[in-house]
Scaffold this active site. Structure first.
Site, PDB file in Angstrom:
ATOM      1  N   GLY A 185       0.825  -1.186   0.000  1.00  0.00           N
ATOM      2  CA  GLY A 185       0.000   0.000   0.000  1.00  0.00           C
ATOM      3  C   GLY A 185       0.870   1.249   0.000  1.00  0.00           C
ATOM      4  CB  CYS A 186       0.315   4.655  -1.311  1.00  0.00           C
ATOM      5  SG  CYS A 186      -1.418   4.843  -0.883  1.00  0.00           S
ATOM      6  CE1 TYR A 187      -1.803   8.247   3.927  1.00  0.00           C
ATOM      7  CE2 TYR A 187      -3.614   6.760   3.441  1.00  0.00           C
ATOM      8  CZ  TYR A 187      -3.141   8.045   3.642  1.00  0.00           C
ATOM      9  OH  TYR A 187      -4.004   9.115   3.553  1.00  0.00           O
TER      10      TYR A 187
END
Lengths: 345, 345, 345, 345
Positions: free
Chosen positions: A150-152
């Protein structure tokens, strides 16, 4: 050398579009097929007009995937749809890089708790390698299924793992305060992403309940052996691209500003896409590129270690990292086709 | 009732401009004089063209202040200039609301440490009341010199004091992660505020060294009796107005989400400008108004209390709060002339 | 093939920075030297931190230029400074692409009228070729001095010349309504580009007096033989990059929507960087790329031909076009090193 | 004086929300009822949380309208819905200010051509007065149905009518190049208003076909007696609020810059909400206010008259103008409750 053949399943969202931006000029691969269930039959430029004169690919149904002899497939699908694809096609026909959250968590139980959704392909959890090359490069090389992070989590795990692994910080009370641009919410218009409501605005959301929390904790655990407790607070920035993550943690032992800086320089020295910076990084300094800029400091007054990291959420936070994983899986130089210089200003 | 007579010293910056927006239609006061050293002699509309047809005030030198019979003076001056004005004019001629940082800290020593500047009017520290009405309403009523709070501190002190005062949180390890629009940096163009460089950008700055840190700590100490250690991390939002502050702290005893919510509802129940909200607040819901929206929650997993608060930095963070203080000092209803409904969207 | 050797004179502004983005990975050239008078001695990353790990060039004084054996020099200098450089170095030592306005106009007289500045190198006007490859490709190939077009003129000349040349429109009463992002105003902070003042704002400026007017008119005259009267109205968009230009003109004879569309398709058919689009183009569809998207239509009701064109002002409006010119001057394929896919969203 | 009683039909959109911002503190009226079909029963703060502590109104169905004794009703309804309301309720029970486009055009035939929709209440066209007070103040005073102008037309008609009426410009070849913020597209999320797609973007749309064209032309005709041909080109600005309109027209006779300026000063001298400005106006100088700033100039070179005008599309372009109309219909001072000073910066 013959080129590798890849397919993109689900190319109409932002990550699909960004994959196309990266793969069209990639020197060692050819894009064999690009799929979309809702737009099958249309040209890619009907959906992504900015690709006019650049690509004349036609979208087709993912049912056609089997007609192609593919080396690797990118799944740019929503959570819950990727697992069905994997269940249907298995892992023997082609390598798979899944950009959804379906195989990022350790098992079905954790997945179903945080995603509130039944997992239909649980047997593949054991095959899935978490696709963060800076941590799992060797495993990725031999993986048949890579769960693209995921980006986060990418922006949080990269600065936190050195601190945890080298015993620098206490494992409880870690605060991750993240701020993300709106492309992170996907390409589909919804009430929460209506332009006039977000313009000039800013807010926190998903406090105490965001599904990226277990992704961060489980990867840190898997990689370092330590069980951590991470409080993850996402905020929505009124911009298109970029995530900046600030973390706060408490030293386990006596540290200094110099010590934590040296740790970061030494851990990331050979990483092509990680740049340790001596001042708090700016989002636009990574825009359009695959870099993650990381800054670390220590505040003596309050005895806290602070890190600030930046990524372009569509690049190192999604499509760029997926191509980096593909390069590793194909045995290519990791940065091949990913040399985009940040678009600044 | 005859109207009160006020002056604005230094009206060409953003806080001066916002004071004019609030005072021009204030029903109980008249603006007697407005000063600017660099623009004396010009019309206010030469500097603030948006006031065309609204105000025909002429700017004059602050040397002329003594020609007027004023009840109160607002000092919208840079740090370091206010103290010279106070030193020159004393506190007998008129009430003073100082919007700079010159009298917010407890004494000369702390001031000089954090502002790196000599203080020339130290005898007035004992007269200065910190102008946060929700904490010091009674003191403000009788004050002759009010030190109007900084914008960041306002957004942090309001949610933190109830937690500290009612013994809810540990006094060390408090993290304040703030995000501010660019008007907080003042009206003067400088390299760091050039439009193309900030547009679509985001960054942290002043980590571990921002001068609002001692302001937050000293006010909490003064008000609650507790000495706290606050780590304050400011970030620059690519918007014009607004501050959102997220705080993280650790409970001292067993708490629940309901307990902290009830505390906030009860503490702020009668406060006109504090709105306790049950979801994380949005910046634009306070834009142009004097409200501070506050949200509190408790994360059981990590045992952390989280607050999120929002203000318009030019209103509750500067000019709005200054007028609120003026109303109190004049014995007026506190919200007089401050009934601006947020400009949303 | 040995690589061509180029220098960048004045690399600290936005066009200098963008030239670096394009040239660092250009396959057929090497950057031999990069100059800055004010920052000589510093590393390029001190000025452009986003180039960290990408370039370790050191800035030097332009006095050092003669130490290098250069094939071509880019002048990314302010108006008025380029001409002094050309005067000093002449055109024999290396090819010159000047990104300033110093050699875009036909002669000293016109220059001095619109730029309000003495021209010190007037003898070079006769050598200068206007560097718009779609119009002057053959002349550029043999030029020693190329005057790289202004950003606004590029966006206006490209759609207007076919209409004028093919006798479609009357030569008077042409309206050019342009809207530009703020990078067009340069990298230096000034009062007019202070972030809070431009954010969420929009305005026209330089009505009836902008120096790009004679550039548009003289190039159209030179290329088509027709003398036109163009009313050019620039507006400032609250974004970083991009120009959108809308033009309005009156047909000379009977036309139809189909006729003007066919004209554009046929004129631009072989142009790599011009994309004729069947709907009004979007700025972000060219962001970061060297494309100019052009749309043309005819309004029967009012008998007006309308064009809408978009460019990234730092690319096709400055550095991208300069590299395109360099490619032509070196006999390379025109799009070499310029294959950037638009960064959208 | 007893207060006037008003209702707002359809209060969940942006114009409904802005009407509430204006009417809640209006000194001479009370809001008796506020309706929404989809949200009947909810509190207004469920839909507009920024009104917390400011209004505790409950939404009800418009079926309940007849239960109230109302002096005036605002219809903040979509095009096509307003006419059904008028058909059902007639004009005898209360005065009506319709903010939709249903009664702005001269008759059913023109309406159906441009709106592509059947008009079900054609008999009311003869009652409808176009609610632009600067043109039709006397008619509005006695009207029972006011058609509140569109936002674009307001910004175009105000600068164009003096030029047409005083025989200054030719009636054909008038170009209106408008740029609007996104709130003009309504509060409902749709694909075209997804934040990441509009952020940093800009485009033209509806070229040659926008339904505001006949509104502009028919009002100019009705007011001046002249039939004009107006080419109206709307563009979408990546901001929330504001319209800037640039018009270009050709003088009928010899004019000068001074002549057109004097005309504007004299025509608008007594207008409270029109400010003639001597430089091109800025959008933020009218934000949140009911002002329309107008600038006019003449370009001798090309013999064109240029006007630039700015409004806040939700204020003078919608709700502000509606309240101005209400004030006139009630015999109040026209600016009552509309004294908002622009929110700048």
């Amino acid at each position: 050398m013959p080129k590798f053949k890849v397919g993109i399943v689900g190319a109409t969202g932002y990550t699909g579009s960004e994959l196309l931006r990266l793969l069209i000029h990639h020197p060692d691969i050819t894009i064999e097929c690009v799929t979309s269930e809702t737009h099958a039959g249309k040209r890619i430029t009907d959906i992504h007009p900015h690709l006019l004169d650049i690509s004349d690919i036609r979208l087709e149904s993912s049912d056609n995937i089997s007609d192609y002899d593919l080396d690797l497939v990118f799944l740019a699908l929503p959570h819950g749809v990727s697992m069905s694809f994997v269940k249907e096609h298995g892992l023997d026909k082609f390598l798979t890089v899944d950009l959804s959250g379906d195989f990022r968590l350790p098992n079905k139980k954790v997945y179903e708790k945080w995603y509130k959704k039944k997992h239909v392909a649980e047997t593949y959890f054991e095959n899935a390698v978490f696709g963060l090359p800076e941590l799992y490069r060797h495993e990725i090389r031999n993986a048949r299924l890579v769960a693209n992070p995921g980006c986060y989590p990418t922006s949080a795990i990269l600065p936190l793992t050195p601190l945890v692994k080298y015993d620098m910080i206490q494992t409880s009370g870690i605060v991750v305060d993240s701020k993300s641009g709106v492309t992170g919410a996907g390409a589909k218009a919804k009430p929460g992403t209506h332009f006039p409501d977000l313009f000039g605005n800013f807010s926190a959301y998903g406090l105490t309940s965001h599904r990226h929390t277990p992704e961060i904790e489980s990867v840190i655990h898997n990689y370092t052996g330590y069980t951590t407790e991470v409080l993850f607070s996402p905020h929505l920035l009124p911009i298109d691209r970029g995530i900046l993550t600030t973390t706060y943690s408490t030293p386990k032992k006596e540290v200094s500003k110099e010590m934590v800086e040296e740790l970061f320089y030494s851990v990331f020295e050979k990483e092509h896409f990680i740049r340790v910076v001596d001042r708090p990084p700016l989002l636009k300094h990574v825009r359009g590129s695959n870099y993650c800029d990381v800054h670390v400091t220590y505040d003596e007054r309050t005895n806290k270690i602070i890190t600030v990291s930046t990524i372009d959420n569509l690049m190192k936070g999604a499509a760029g990292q997926a191509v980096q994983n593909m390069n590793i899986m194909f045995g290519l130089i990791e940065s091949t086709g990913l040399q985009h210089i940040p678009l600044n200003p």
